[in-house]
Every structure is written in C-alpha cells, then in structure tokens.
Scaffold this motif. Structure first.
Motif, PDB file in Angstrom:
ATOM      1  N   TYR A 397       0.838  -1.198   0.000  1.00 29.25           N
ATOM      2  CA  TYR A 397       0.000   0.000   0.000  1.00 29.25           C
ATOM      3  C   TYR A 397       0.877   1.254   0.000  1.00 29.25           C
ATOM      4  CZ  TYR A 397      -4.474  -2.318   0.780  1.00 29.25           C
ATOM      5  OH  TYR A 397      -5.607  -3.080   0.634  1.00 29.25           O
ATOM      6  N   ASP A 431      -3.078   4.699  -2.281  1.00 31.09           N
ATOM      7  CA  ASP A 431      -4.193   3.834  -1.897  1.00 31.09           C
ATOM      8  C   ASP A 431      -4.952   4.401  -0.707  1.00 31.09           C
ATOM      9  OD1 ASP A 431      -3.365   1.725  -3.802  1.00 31.09           O
ATOM     10  OD2 ASP A 431      -1.629   1.599  -2.457  1.00 31.09           O
ATOM     11  N   MET A 447      -7.610   9.057  -7.524  1.00 29.48           N
ATOM     12  CA  MET A 447      -8.016   7.693  -7.173  1.00 29.48           C
ATOM     13  C   MET A 447      -9.173   7.221  -8.047  1.00 29.48           C
ATOM     14  SD  MET A 447      -7.964   7.827  -3.016  1.00 29.48           S
ATOM     15  CE  MET A 447      -6.485   7.561  -2.053  1.00 29.48           C
ATOM     16  N   GLY A 454     -10.042   3.390  -3.137  1.00 30.79           N
ATOM     17  CA  GLY A 454      -9.101   4.108  -2.300  1.00 30.79           C
ATOM     18  C   GLY A 454      -9.815   4.614  -1.066  1.00 30.79           C
ATOM     19  N   LEU A 474     -15.089   5.582  -3.559  1.00 31.42           N
ATOM     20  CA  LEU A 474     -14.053   5.751  -2.539  1.00 31.42           C
ATOM     21  C   LEU A 474     -14.666   5.670  -1.151  1.00 31.42           C
ATOM     22  CD1 LEU A 474     -12.065   8.760  -4.076  1.00 31.42           C
ATOM     23  CD2 LEU A 474     -11.707   6.305  -4.451  1.00 31.42           C
TER      24      LEU A 474
END
Length: 503
Positions: A397, A431, A447, A454, A474
């Motif tokens: 990550y 991330d 993202m 994310g 997200l």
C-alpha cells in the motif's frame, strides 16, 4: 475452429502472435464483443484472442442440453488453445460464465500445464460456490453472507423454469429487466444468445451446487471483484484462498459489466498479472492484491490461515528447523530457551489433564486459543479473535500523509509499522490518503480515475459528506478528536476494516 464434439467455435485474434497469448472468455448473455475495449488496450503488448462460446455469437448452438456441460466448455477452450497457442501456456481473463467455465478448466486435468495465469471477474467456480454455501450455513455467523448471495442469485431459480425465461427474452422483458439492474453497460444481448445460453444454468447449476467437488487451481489466480455487482457478492468471489494457493484479490468500484464500464482498469490489472507470470517483478498493485488475498479470505488453506494469524512459519521445513535449532542449542549449552520452557510447560499441563489432574490455567488458555485456528482451518468463519491476531497489514500500500500535525505524524508512524510505504506526496496514485492540509479532493480525483478504489481520511465532516456523494467508489473516513495516537490507531483499524469488507 472445431471442438472435440464437432461444435464450431468462432475465434478472433489481435496483436503480435509471438507475444504472450491472452485468451478472453465471455459470459452470459454476451458474445466476444464484451471484450472489445479490453482487447484493444492489451493488443499493443500481447497476442489477444477472443471467441464466442458455444451457444453465442457466431459459434454453433448445440441442440441438446448436455452440450452445454462444463466439460464441453473446457474442451472448447482446449481447442482454442491448440489453435492459437499450441506450444506456449496462455493467460486467461474471463467474466461471468466465462469465469465459471475457466475455473472448471484450470482446476481440472484437461488443461494442466496449458494455462500460465487466470484473471477471474464476477464468476466463481460452481464447486467452490457449493462448498462456500455449505460452510456458511453451518454456523449462524455465516448466515448473513450466504443469505445475501442467495438474494442476489434469485434469477437463477427463475432460469430453471421451462419456457418462461425464453418467453421473457423474446418479448423484450428480459432485456428491460437487465438494463434496469445493470444499466447501459449490460449492452443489448442478442435474443438467440440469451435463449440458448439458458442451458448453461440448466445443465450445470443443480448438479454442481448440490454435489460440489472442489479442486484447487495450481496456476496464479487474480480475482477482480466489482463491489456493486447485483448478481455475485464480493464475499463469494474472493473467498477462494484454500482453492488458489497463489491468489491476488482486488475489489473494484463498478458493476457486473465492468469489462465494458472500465476496460482500462481490467486491461491494466490483467497485464500486471501476465507480466508477473512471465517473469517481471511483482507490481505494487499485485503486492497489495496479494496481501488482500491472504488476509481477507474467511476460508483458506491450513498453512495460509495459520501464517496470516501469525501461528506458524512459512513451511514445515523451516518450522522444524527453527524448533530443532532451539532444542539442539539447549542440549549443547544446558540452557533452555524461553520458547522451549513455554512449550514444555504447555505439554506438561496437557499430560496432567489427560492423566486426570486438574487442568492448569495455561493449558486452558492454550486450548481456548487453539480452538479458533482449528475451527477456522476446518471451514468455520473466522472468529473476531483470529482477525485481531491477524492484524492490519498494509504491505504493497502507498499511503500519503499530508501536514505536520501530531495526528499526521502518529498516522504516518502507524501505517509504516503496518508495512505501508508512507510519503508526503508524489506522482503515484496513493491507496490511502490521510489529509491534514485540505487537499483530499485532489487525491480523490486521481483515485477515481485509476478505478481501483481508495480511502480518504480527513477532519472536516462536511467535506467528507461531499466527497462521498461525488466519489461513491471511494471510502471516506472522518478522523476523531481523541488524542493523536489513539485517533491514528482508530483510523488504521477503520481503513483495515473497510478494506477487508470491500466497502
């Protein structure tokens, strides 16, 4: 080309035939055109093959129901491979029923050694699904996931009814229902494809789900699980660690027809696994997906579950070597290690209890702890204690932490201890973003464009609500007002929980 039983299969090719071959297998009620966007992006680097499965597109339509059995579909795939990649293992990427039949093929003997990697989208193995339902229904803690999947699968029961589904497709009702559930991404399937493809369900579902014969897949497997799939839940798609020793899992924002919605995302994820299987270093996205595959499966292989829980070393040889080294050292030096004393104490408590002596508190504690891993390995859902023991790991990550506040420093330290790469910013798409500077919106746009989800952590509840509305793919978390260290721990736990749950 012609399959073993004489069925003609329509095949299309693109790209350099000397490059690694990627075979794309479509599902129901599609034809090979569902892969057009993905194939166009992969053809620059790979030899891309698409074909109409039997009963669809330009391929033949068997007259008998047994012509749609999984074994016949695997023979079709074998015939395609003989034609397009006879001397080199090929890579599979498959969707819906294409994925179901590909699971059957990669876990059987017919194509052993012919498949280099397998990317599965929205289609579990029917044998794995049958085992998954039995395992979930065995205990109350598994009833929720099983019931949710059953609700998503009600259409399968409808497809078993004679004549009525056919009438629905021919009257146009089926197409309207499909569009209502999945939007324009479902396309406009041909009526003939939809009608003949019903035999896939009728020839395979009942026998496989009622008498599952799950087998492992020896090839590298990547599962791409759309989070908004109205037909297959992420839990059913991703809970395959015990059947896929080399597993990568990605939960993607999107619906069932994500190959049409986000062909760029599917092509990128597929290419990363193909490159890795061909000898390239593992990408950061794959490292992240591998960690998710290992840590998030509720039912996995014995070694994998124990490793994830921190209970055993990686191999029996290394475990034996480690244990043997301590014992030899103890004999040579006459000084017993702490681990050996602990093991001897536990063993003595067990022997005493077996012989009739009162069970020692240490033995009770070991027995209680041991019950969790044993139940988990035997197929029971993972207990809360095991999830705590497994811990939140973020290997692979990229976490961006903005600002210099005490909370920012505490969050950066917490994620770094959990294995994440922590930065202040950079050109790569992160991330996780822990924002103390008011720049979350900029990261959210990046993202969303990447298409792999994310998580954003910020302090402003109003801005968090706006970002949730604008970027539904997200996850947005509002940091608490407790001490910086405690808030950072809670943020880490929330990010891990949402990551594993696929929300």
């Amino acid at each position: 080309m012609v399959s073993r039983d004489g069925t003609r299969i329509a095949v299309a090719e693109a790209g350099d035939p000397a490059a690694p071959t990627v075979v794309c297998v479509h599902g129901y009620p599609d034809d090979r055109s569902v892969w057009d966007g993905v194939a166009a992006r992969l053809a620059d680097r790979f030899h891309v093959v698409t074909y109409d499965v039997r009963g669809a597109g330009e391929s033949d339509r068997p007259a008998r129901r047994d012509g749609y059995a999984l074994d016949r579909l695997a023979e079709d795939l074998a015939a395609v491979l003989d034609e397009v990649s006879p001397n080199r293992p090929a890579h599979l990427v498959a969707h819906d029923w294409g994925s179901i039949q590909s699971w059957h093929a990669v876990s059987g003997d017919l194509l052993r050694g012919r498949i280099a990697s397998f990317t599965s989208i929205s289609g579990p193995s029917l044998d794995h699904a049958g085992h998954w339902f039995r395992t979930r229904l065995r205990r109350p803690s598994g009833w929720g996931p099983a019931l949710r999947q059953l609700v998503h699968s009600t259409y399968i029961v409808f497809f078993q009814i004679p004549l009525v589904p056919e009438l629905g497709w021919r009257s146009g009702v089926g197409r309207r229902v499909l569009r209502r559930l999945s939007g324009s991404a479902a396309g406009s399937p041909a009526v003939a494809d939809a009608v003949h493809g019903l035999e896939l369900y009728r020839a395979n579902i009942g026998a496989r789900l009622s008498r599952p014969r799950p087998r492992p897949a020896e090839v590298p497997v990547q599962v791409l699980a759309p989070l908004d799939d109205p037909y297959v839940t992420p839990a059913l798609q991703t809970d395959v660690a015990r059947w896929a020793p080399r597993l990568w899992v990605r939960r993607l924002p999107g619906g069932h027809w994500i190959p049409r919605e986000r062909p760029d995302v599917i092509a990128r994820c597929t290419a990363e696994l193909v490159d890795f299987a061909e000898g390239a270093p593992e990408s950061r996205g794959l490292r992240r997906a591998r960690a998710a595959g290992m840590a998030d499966s509720a039912v996995g292989t014995t070694g994998r579950r124990a490793r994830a829980a921190g209970l055993v070393d990686f191999t029996p040889e290394r475990r034996a070597r480690a244990a043997g080294t301590e014992l030899v050292d103890s004999v040579e030096r006459a000084s017993e290690s702490v681990a050996l004393r602990r093991a001897r104490t536990v063993e003595a408590g067990l022997v005493g209890a077996v012989e009739g002596a009162p069970e020692r508190r240490g033995r009770r504690r070991v027995r209680a702890v041991g019950a969790g891993p044993v139940d988990s390995v035997e197929g029971a859902p993972e207990s809360r204690g095991l999830r705590r023991a497994r811990g939140a790991r973020f290997d692979g990550y990229l976490v961006v932490v903005t600002g210099e506040s005490r909370f920012a420093r505490a969050a950066a330290a917490a994620f770094a201890r959990a294995g994440a790469e922590v930065r202040g910013d950079g050109p790569d798409v992160p991330d996780v973003v822990v924002d103390s500077r008011g720049t979350a919106r900029e990261f959210a746009a990046r993202m969303a464009d990447r298409g792999e989800g994310g998580q954003l952590v910020l302090h402003d509840p109003a801005e968090a609500a706006r970002l949730r509305r604008e970027y539904p793919g997200l996850n947005v978390i509002v940091a608490g007002d407790s001490s910086p260290e405690r808030a950072a721990r809670r943020v880490l736990q929330a990010v891990a929980r949402n990551r594993h749950a696929g929300t």
